[in-house]
Enzyme design. Structure first.
Site, PDB file in Angstrom:
ATOM      1  N   HIS A  79      53.199  -6.254 -37.356  1.00  0.00           N
ATOM      2  CA  HIS A  79      52.937  -5.507 -38.591  1.00  0.00           C
ATOM      3  C   HIS A  79      51.966  -4.614 -38.739  1.00  0.00           C
ATOM      4  CE1 HIS A  79      54.792  -9.151 -40.888  1.00  0.00           C
ATOM      5  NE2 HIS A  79      55.489  -8.578 -40.049  1.00  0.00           N
ATOM      6  N   HIS A 236      61.964  -4.256 -44.369  1.00  0.00           N
ATOM      7  CA  HIS A 236      61.023  -5.108 -43.430  1.00  0.00           C
ATOM      8  C   HIS A 236      61.539  -5.112 -42.049  1.00  0.00           C
ATOM      9  CE1 HIS A 236      57.824  -7.422 -42.506  1.00  0.00           C
ATOM     10  NE2 HIS A 236      58.388  -8.363 -41.710  1.00  0.00           N
ATOM     11  N   ASP A 240      59.431  -4.050 -38.839  1.00  0.00           N
ATOM     12  CA  ASP A 240      59.175  -4.857 -37.651  1.00  0.00           C
ATOM     13  C   ASP A 240      59.849  -4.199 -36.343  1.00  0.00           C
ATOM     14  OD1 ASP A 240      58.182  -7.191 -38.481  1.00  0.00           O
ATOM     15  OD2 ASP A 240      60.135  -8.363 -38.876  1.00  0.00           O
ATOM     16  N   HIS A 263      63.029  -9.335 -33.014  1.00  0.00           N
ATOM     17  CA  HIS A 263      62.151  -8.865 -31.816  1.00  0.00           C
ATOM     18  C   HIS A 263      62.450  -9.256 -30.479  1.00  0.00           C
ATOM     19  CE1 HIS A 263      59.249  -8.697 -34.971  1.00  0.00           C
ATOM     20  NE2 HIS A 263      59.533 -10.056 -35.733  1.00  0.00           N
TER      21      HIS A 263
HETATM   22 ZN   LIG Z   1      57.720  -8.907 -39.843  1.00  0.00          ZN
END
Ligand SMILES: [Zn+2]
Length: 309
Positions: A79, A236, A240, A263
């Site tokens: 973040h 969001h 990310d 991720h």
């Molecule tokens: Zn996040």
């Protein structure tokens, strides 16, 4: 788009809770020299070791992105990295006195606020960009993410969750500082109640709470104030993604298309992209020449004699 490298005008600090430990973490962002990139510093350890923000230093993507070097790690970097990328900050020293960046409110907005308070300074040295030359993609278990050539940074993200408040959400975002601030930075991380119970039982995500995440049960949002955007979830994911992308180390000109990516898959794509020199070229875009002044209209000639006629 900024054409010269930027850093912060002055150091700024804040304090928050660590998502993993639930303990207090002190964070300080300091200006750094051109070509430093983002450098993490563990001020709580002897000799304060440094960890460069780099896709090759990603050591875990469980719960959050963790970078490490020589056995020293910093977690929950995404973040803050997202906020740095969103504001076009290239060089900064990130000092923390714990193995994680504070989670703050679960979005990037507190970091944006903090850095705006410090102000930015152009360092005169040109920014070098990776420009995508052809498509590169990765996919796994029905998830995918790809980059293809473009003149700017674009992210098209789609998520699907079997939940009545999410279902399928899509967002298309073209990188722009104001757009990042308004449309992306405030979107919070989210989680499902049953997962959070399981994590807490296993001693994980001890700092996770309604103060730093949108929490969903089977039907609804448990946070008193509800959502910041009806599609806060996909926003969001874009936040990310931009944070993970910052680990590439240079800004990118390319169009990303992500379907249910996270991720781990993001990181795999960035490594595959960087490892293939036929996929990119380094460019140093120049600021567009200032627009020419429109040719001045000839001044009307006032001829008193004619006016009186
Ligand atoms: Zn996040």
């Amino acid at each position: 788009m900024h054409f010269h490298q930027r850093t912060l005008m002055r150091p700024v600090a804040c304090t928050g809770i660590g998502l993993h430990s639930g303990k207090i973490v002190n964070l300080c962002l300091r200006p750094a020299e051109p070509d430093t990139g983002v450098m993490f510093k563990r001020s709580d350890l002897p000799a304060s070791p440094l960890i460069p923000a780099d896709v090759h230093n990603v050591v875990s993507t469980e719960l959050s992105t963790t970078v490490g070097s020589d056995g020293v790690t910093v977690s929950t970097v995404e973040h803050l990295l997202s906020a740095l990328a969103g504001l076009g900050v290239d060089n900064v020293l990130v000092e923390v006195d714990a193995p994680e960046i504070p989670i703050m409110d679960g979005s990037a907005a507190p970091f944006v606020f903090l850095m705006r308070g410090a102000g930015f300074t152009s360092q005169g040295k040109p920014r070098q960009f990776y420009r995508a030359k052809r498509e590169v993609s990765v996919s796994e278990n029905g998830k995918s993410v790809a980059i293809s050539p473009a003149d700017e940074l674009k992210v098209d993200f789609t998520i699907e969750f079997d939940h009545p408040l999410i279902n399928q959400q899509k967002m298309g975002f073209v990188m722009d500082e104001r757009g990042y601030d308004k449309e992306v930075s405030r979107a919070r991380t989210f989680g499902f109640l049953q997962d959070i119970h399981r994590l807490h039982e296993n001693g994980l995500a001890l700092g996770g709470s309604l103060d730093n995440a949108v929490v969903l049960d089977d039907y609804t949002v448990l946070n008193d104030d509800g959502l910041r955007f009806t599609d806060e979830f996909v926003r969001h994911k874009v936040l990310d993604f931009l944070g993970d992308l910052a680990l590439v180390g240079r800004p990118i000109l390319g169009a990303f298309t992500a379907f249910k990516s996270g991720h781990d898959l993001n990181n795999k794509l960035f490594k595959k992209f960087l490892a293939d020199p036929s996929a990119w070229t380094l460019v140093t875009p120049e600021a567009p020449a200032p627009a020419l002044e429109p040719a001045a209209e000839p001044m009307p000639i006032f001829e008193p004699a004619a006016a009186q006629a």
